[in-house]
Every structure is written in structure tokens, then in C-alpha cells.
Design an enzyme around this catalytic site. Structure first.
Site, PDB file in Angstrom:
ATOM      1  N   GLY A 190      82.719  38.020  59.944  1.00  0.00           N
ATOM      2  CA  GLY A 190      81.289  38.111  60.200  1.00  0.00           C
ATOM      3  C   GLY A 190      80.925  38.196  61.676  1.00  0.00           C
ATOM      4  O   GLY A 190      79.769  38.027  62.040  1.00  0.00           O
ATOM      5  N   ASN A 216      83.173  41.031  48.867  1.00  0.00           N
ATOM      6  CA  ASN A 216      82.739  39.638  48.734  1.00  0.00           C
ATOM      7  C   ASN A 216      81.276  39.570  49.163  1.00  0.00           C
ATOM      8  O   ASN A 216      80.986  39.617  50.351  1.00  0.00           O
ATOM      9  CB  ASN A 216      83.635  38.751  49.632  1.00  0.00           C
ATOM     10  CG  ASN A 216      83.173  37.307  49.672  1.00  0.00           C
ATOM     11  OD1 ASN A 216      82.337  36.890  48.882  1.00  0.00           O
ATOM     12  ND2 ASN A 216      83.749  36.538  50.599  1.00  0.00           N
ATOM     13  N   TRP A 217      80.391  39.477  48.170  1.00  0.00           N
ATOM     14  CA  TRP A 217      78.956  39.501  48.494  1.00  0.00           C
ATOM     15  C   TRP A 217      78.478  38.180  49.099  1.00  0.00           C
ATOM     16  O   TRP A 217      77.339  38.084  49.560  1.00  0.00           O
ATOM     17  CB  TRP A 217      78.142  39.810  47.229  1.00  0.00           C
ATOM     18  CG  TRP A 217      78.182  41.247  46.801  1.00  0.00           C
ATOM     19  CD1 TRP A 217      78.832  42.280  47.419  1.00  0.00           C
ATOM     20  CD2 TRP A 217      77.523  41.817  45.652  1.00  0.00           C
ATOM     21  NE1 TRP A 217      78.618  43.460  46.722  1.00  0.00           N
ATOM     22  CE2 TRP A 217      77.819  43.197  45.632  1.00  0.00           C
ATOM     23  CE3 TRP A 217      76.718  41.300  44.638  1.00  0.00           C
ATOM     24  CZ2 TRP A 217      77.331  44.062  44.641  1.00  0.00           C
ATOM     25  CZ3 TRP A 217      76.237  42.155  43.654  1.00  0.00           C
ATOM     26  CH2 TRP A 217      76.539  43.519  43.660  1.00  0.00           C
ATOM     27  N   LYS A 218      79.310  37.141  49.050  1.00  0.00           N
ATOM     28  CA  LYS A 218      78.927  35.807  49.551  1.00  0.00           C
ATOM     29  C   LYS A 218      77.600  35.380  48.901  1.00  0.00           C
ATOM     30  O   LYS A 218      77.395  35.672  47.731  1.00  0.00           O
ATOM     31  CB  LYS A 218      78.880  35.802  51.074  1.00  0.00           C
ATOM     32  CG  LYS A 218      80.197  36.329  51.674  1.00  0.00           C
ATOM     33  CD  LYS A 218      80.362  36.039  53.110  1.00  0.00           C
ATOM     34  CE  LYS A 218      81.695  36.597  53.585  1.00  0.00           C
ATOM     35  NZ  LYS A 218      81.979  36.275  54.978  1.00  0.00           N
ATOM     36  N   HIS A 243      88.579  30.409  50.664  1.00  0.00           N
ATOM     37  CA  HIS A 243      87.969  31.172  51.766  1.00  0.00           C
ATOM     38  C   HIS A 243      87.666  30.198  52.909  1.00  0.00           C
ATOM     39  O   HIS A 243      87.294  29.044  52.669  1.00  0.00           O
ATOM     40  CB  HIS A 243      86.688  31.846  51.259  1.00  0.00           C
ATOM     41  CG  HIS A 243      86.114  32.825  52.227  1.00  0.00           C
ATOM     42  ND1 HIS A 243      85.403  32.428  53.339  1.00  0.00           N
ATOM     43  CD2 HIS A 243      86.170  34.175  52.269  1.00  0.00           C
ATOM     44  CE1 HIS A 243      85.043  33.505  54.020  1.00  0.00           C
ATOM     45  NE2 HIS A 243      85.493  34.583  53.387  1.00  0.00           N
ATOM     46  N   GLU A 291      92.782  36.376  56.659  1.00  0.00           N
ATOM     47  CA  GLU A 291      91.436  36.471  57.226  1.00  0.00           C
ATOM     48  C   GLU A 291      91.366  35.632  58.495  1.00  0.00           C
ATOM     49  O   GLU A 291      91.086  34.422  58.439  1.00  0.00           O
ATOM     50  CB  GLU A 291      90.413  35.931  56.219  1.00  0.00           C
ATOM     51  CG  GLU A 291      90.311  36.768  54.961  1.00  0.00           C
ATOM     52  CD  GLU A 291      88.867  36.834  54.469  1.00  0.00           C
ATOM     53  OE1 GLU A 291      88.374  37.952  54.326  1.00  0.00           O
ATOM     54  OE2 GLU A 291      88.239  35.784  54.282  1.00  0.00           O
ATOM     55  N   SER A 317      85.429  41.564  59.346  1.00  0.00           N
ATOM     56  CA  SER A 317      84.717  42.670  59.995  1.00  0.00           C
ATOM     57  C   SER A 317      85.285  44.051  59.673  1.00  0.00           C
ATOM     58  O   SER A 317      85.331  44.928  60.540  1.00  0.00           O
ATOM     59  CB  SER A 317      84.651  42.439  61.507  1.00  0.00           C
ATOM     60  OG  SER A 317      83.939  41.253  61.790  1.00  0.00           O
ATOM     61  N   GLU A 351      85.190  29.876  54.738  1.00  0.00           N
ATOM     62  CA  GLU A 351      83.840  29.285  54.691  1.00  0.00           C
ATOM     63  C   GLU A 351      83.816  28.085  53.747  1.00  0.00           C
ATOM     64  O   GLU A 351      83.138  27.093  54.011  1.00  0.00           O
ATOM     65  CB  GLU A 351      82.816  30.360  54.264  1.00  0.00           C
ATOM     66  CG  GLU A 351      82.536  31.319  55.414  1.00  0.00           C
ATOM     67  CD  GLU A 351      82.071  32.710  55.000  1.00  0.00           C
ATOM     68  OE1 GLU A 351      81.678  32.907  53.830  1.00  0.00           O
ATOM     69  OE2 GLU A 351      82.116  33.610  55.858  1.00  0.00           O
ATOM     70  N   GLY A 376      83.249  41.635  53.554  1.00  0.00           N
ATOM     71  CA  GLY A 376      82.031  40.847  53.384  1.00  0.00           C
ATOM     72  C   GLY A 376      80.805  41.707  53.621  1.00  0.00           C
ATOM     73  O   GLY A 376      80.363  42.465  52.749  1.00  0.00           O
ATOM     74  N   GLY A 377      80.258  41.640  54.842  1.00  0.00           N
ATOM     75  CA  GLY A 377      78.998  42.311  55.177  1.00  0.00           C
ATOM     76  C   GLY A 377      78.913  43.763  54.729  1.00  0.00           C
ATOM     77  O   GLY A 377      77.902  44.170  54.138  1.00  0.00           O
TER      78      GLY A 377
HETATM   79  P1  PGA Z   1      83.084  40.127  56.903  1.00  0.00           P
HETATM   80  O1  PGA Z   1      83.571  38.988  55.878  1.00  0.00           O
HETATM   81  O2  PGA Z   1      83.613  41.443  56.380  1.00  0.00           O
HETATM   82  O3  PGA Z   1      81.590  40.059  56.856  1.00  0.00           O
HETATM   83  O4  PGA Z   1      83.651  39.775  58.238  1.00  0.00           O
HETATM   84  C1  PGA Z   1      84.867  39.008  55.335  1.00  0.00           C
HETATM   85  C2  PGA Z   1      85.105  37.813  54.443  1.00  0.00           C
HETATM   86  O5  PGA Z   1      84.659  36.722  54.799  1.00  0.00           O
HETATM   87  O6  PGA Z   1      85.721  37.910  53.371  1.00  0.00           O
END
Ligand code: PGA
Length: 253
Positions: free
Chosen positions: A171, A8-10, A95, A165, A211, A97, A232-233
Site C-alpha cells: 500500500g 485482495n479487496w481488503k 496477512h 509480501e 504495490s 495487516e 491490493g489497491g
Molecule cells: P497493495 O496490497 O497491492 O495495495 O500494496 C497488497 C496486499 O496487501 O496484499
């Protein structure tokens, strides 16, 4: 069951970084055989660029959000049909977010799931508790309520993925321990089974996000009820993401 690794590149990266990133992952996949699905979810504007890299290869394309309406006067929105036309097979829905920052509700998530099923897109539906809910030992209750409020789950076939999640792990660099994640995944599988009344739930994939890094992927994927990860990251770095993709397979498959 075939596991799945989703990047997930966000709201990253920049235009000039997109191709090297996607091509690096695609090349790493062709260099070494993988026995699971690998998906990249870039921002909408980069779907076609990443789609060109994916084309005909093992890498698959997903989106980070979708509108539940089929078409019309919805300024700034993107429909399921548009995503399918762009080559998407998956879309992340609900998600945390989007729930926390954009006010997305369970009812929005249900409508989006229905739109996905209509067009054959596989929704990756996110659930998870906050830190205070975990500290108050409410995790399983919160997850149960979230799953029960997703009436769309009743209609789904195996073409649906639930992503656990924990919000406190996204993050933050704090990852759930493999045992904490396994406990919730096992719970989701049994709740999902009672909601759908289906034995097919054994075939439904439940993935972990929060993470995930090269240093913790092997122990996460060792867990019985963890069928993949949402990253994500670490998906923004070719070598980190490839290390995650090429995790050490479970000894007993
Ligand atoms: P993260 O994000 O790996 O940066 O913690 C995961 C996500 O939000 O899907």
C-alpha cells in the site's frame, strides 16, 4: 506451473460497487483467454454476491481470513466449512495487516492452516520483512524464521501458496525490484523444500504482493520463481486488475 493472480479487496468496496467490479473482471476474463488462475477475495459479507458472478466461470473465490475452530461460540468468526459452503477455494492467512493490527501470531496461522487442509481450502500464507529489517540486511533470516515457525507447512501438499509480501511495499507505492523479489522467492522455495523434505516444492506456488500495478506486473512476472501476485489497491479498479491479469507471459513459459 500454472500462475495465479489474487485480488485482495481488503475492507473495500461498498455494496453498490461490488457487482460492477466483479462483473467487469469476469467479463474481461471471458473476452480474452487466460492461462492462469484468477481469484477475488472480497469481504465476508460480499462472498455470496461475488460467488454468483464467479459461478461456472474462470473467476475463483477466496476469503481474507478464517477461524481455526470448526464451529461454536466464537462470536464474529467464520469457519472453513462456511467458506467452502460459500464457494471459496482459497483463503489469505497471516496477512501482515492482521498480524500487526489484530495481533495474529504464528501459532494462530498454524491452526488456521490445519483447518484449511482439513476442509480442502487452499491457504495463501503471507510472510515478509519490515523496512528496518531489510535495511539491516536481515531479510532472509526473518523469512527463514517465519517459515520455520509455520509447522503447518510440513503437512501441506501442493495445495498451499506462500505469498512474499515485504511490509514496506504494501500500500505504499514502493514495489520491491524484480531482483529483490526473485532473491526472496528463490530462498523461500529452497527453505520450503528443506522444511517439507519434498521435491514437490517445485510445484508449489510462491506469489509476490506489495504495490503490484499495471506498470510493474510484466517485469515482476518475468522472474523465474514468481508464480503469481497478490494485488491490493489495483484489484479495486477493473481495467488495472485486468491489465495485471493479462500480463505479458514469460518468453520461456
Ligand atoms: P497493495 O496490497 O497491492 O495495495 O500494496 C497488497 C496486499 O496487501 O496484499
Amino acid at each position: 506451473m500454472r500462475s495465479i493472480i489474487v485480488g485482495n479487496w481488503k475492507m473495500n468496496p461498498t455494496q453498490k460497487e461490488v457487482r460492477p467490479l466483479a462483473e467487469g473482471v469476469a467479463k474481461g476474463l471471458s473476452d480474452q483467454a487466460t492461462f492462469h488462475d484468477v481469484v477475488i477475495c472480497p469481504p465476508f459479507v460480499f462472498l455470496s454476491a461475488v460467488g454468483e458472478v464467479c459461478h461456472g466461470g474462470t473467476l475463483q473465490l477466496g476469503a481474507q481470513n478464517v477461524c481455526s475452530e470448526p464451529n461454536g461460540a466464537y462470536t464474529g468468526e467464520i469457519s472453513t466449512e462456511m467458506l467452502v459452503d460459500a464457494g471459496c477455494e482459497y483463503v489469505i492467512i497471516g496477512h501482515s495487516e492482521r498480524r500487526q493490527l489484530m495481533g495474529e501470531s504464528n501459532s494462530d496461522v498454524n491452526l488456521k492452516m490445519a483447518a484449511c487442509f482439513k476442509y480442502g481450502l487452499c491457504p495463501i500464507v503471507c510472510v515478509g520483512e519490515t523496512l528496518s529489517e531489510r535495511q539491516d540486511k536481515k531479510t532472509l533470516n526473518v523469512i527463514r524464521k517465519q517459515l520455520q515457525s509455520l509447522s503447518g507447512l510440513k503437512e501441506c501438499s501442493s495445495n498451499c501458496i506462500v505469498a512474499y509480501e515485504p511490509i514496506w511495499a504494501i500500500g505504499t507505492g514502493t514495489v520491491a525490484t524484480p531482483d529483490q523479489a526473485q532473491e526472496v522467492h528463490h530462498f523461500i522455495r529452497s527453505e520450503w523444500g528443506s522444511i517439507t523434505g519434498s521435491h514437490a516444492v517445485k510445484e508449489m506456488r510462491i506469489i509476490y504482493g506489495g504495490s503490484v500495478k499495471p506498470g510493474n506486473i510484466d517485469e515482476i512476472m518475468e522472474m523465474r520463481d514468481i508464480d503469481g501476485v497478490l494485488v491490493g489497491g489495483a484489484s479495486l479498479d477493473v481495467s488495472d486488475f485486468l491489465r495485471i491479469i493479462h500480463y505479458k507471459e514469460k518468453v520461456n513459459g
